[in-house]
Design an enzyme around this catalytic site. Structure first.
Site, PDB file in Angstrom:
ATOM      1  N   THR A  70       0.763  -1.234   0.000  1.00 30.01           N
ATOM      2  CA  THR A  70       0.000   0.000   0.000  1.00 30.01           C
ATOM      3  C   THR A  70       0.795   1.286   0.000  1.00 30.01           C
ATOM      4  O   THR A  70       2.008   1.284   0.150  1.00 30.01           O
ATOM      5  CB  THR A  70      -0.926   0.028   1.232  1.00 30.01           C
ATOM      6  OG1 THR A  70      -1.949   0.951   0.982  1.00 30.01           O
ATOM      7  CG2 THR A  70      -0.194   0.379   2.482  1.00 30.01           C
ATOM      8  N   LYS A 106      -7.798   0.372   3.748  1.00 37.25           N
ATOM      9  CA  LYS A 106      -6.648   0.389   4.646  1.00 37.25           C
ATOM     10  C   LYS A 106      -6.666   1.548   5.621  1.00 37.25           C
ATOM     11  O   LYS A 106      -5.695   1.777   6.333  1.00 37.25           O
ATOM     12  CB  LYS A 106      -5.371   0.426   3.818  1.00 37.25           C
ATOM     13  CG  LYS A 106      -5.281  -0.716   2.827  1.00 37.25           C
ATOM     14  CD  LYS A 106      -4.186  -0.468   1.851  1.00 37.25           C
ATOM     15  CE  LYS A 106      -4.349  -1.336   0.633  1.00 37.25           C
ATOM     16  NZ  LYS A 106      -3.444  -0.952  -0.420  1.00 37.25           N
ATOM     17  N   GLY A 153      -4.364   4.316   9.497  1.00 38.27           N
ATOM     18  CA  GLY A 153      -4.065   3.614   8.256  1.00 38.27           C
ATOM     19  C   GLY A 153      -2.922   2.654   8.503  1.00 38.27           C
ATOM     20  O   GLY A 153      -2.104   2.864   9.408  1.00 38.27           O
TER      21      GLY A 153
END
Length: 181
Positions: free
Chosen positions: A11, A43, A55
């Protein structure tokens, strides 16, 4: 780090506090080795009565476990982000199982922006911008320039900076989610 963890790229997460608005966002891509496994992962989560954004980056199971631990600490310390972060970091460093978890948390409240690392470090950036994950540095650079040279809102800056990171980082996609406080 075991061999399988080296294959997981998960991510880009970016958050900031800007002109009285707090925003935290991420892309939606989860990659295993050379394959995109998921395009729309969420996320970023709201915790502690929707007053704090968290996050995560790293191994998904590890990150979720740490996020749950952080939420427990927030409840224990009545939403005090600094105290909950310190207590999580202490536990992370000393607990045999937690020490094995490989993840980062980005935390945004109305007045705090923190990164909690897998080594138990707590980082509070001077400029109120937090970035983690494979495209984090790209998003961070873009956000810093947008803060300096535009009149965009915090939410718009996060979205644009994540989009820029997605244009550069192969582990980041354009399926962007941004939450604000």
């Amino acid at each position: 780090m075991n061999e399988n963890n080296n294959l997981i790229r998960a991510t880009t997460v970016l958050g900031l506090i800007h002109k009285g608005e707090a925003a935290l966002g991420s892309d939606g891509q989860v990659t295993l080795g050379a394959a995109v496994m998921k395009q729309s992962a969420k996320k970023v989560r709201r915790v502690y009565n929707n007053s704090i954004l968290v996050g995560f980056a790293g191994g998904a199971a590890d990150a979720i476990a740490l996020m749950e631990k952080f939420e427990d600490k927030l409840n224990q310390y009545h939403g005090n982000v600094q105290r909950a972060s310190v207590e999580l970091a202490k536990e992370w460093r000393t607990d045999k199982i937690l020490r094995q978890l490989e993840a980062l948390l980005a935390v945004i409240s109305s007045d705090s922006a923190l990164i909690i690392s897998g080594t138990g470090e707590i980082i509070e950036p001077d400029d109120g911008i937090v970035a983690i994950g494979s495209g984090g540095n790209y998003a961070l650079a873009a956000a810093r320039m947008l803060v300096k040279h535009t009149k965009l809102t915090a939410k718009e800056i996060v979205r644009e900076a994540l989009s820029t990171a997605a244009d550069i980082c192969i582990y980041t996609n354009q399926n962007i989610t941004v939450e604000t406080l």
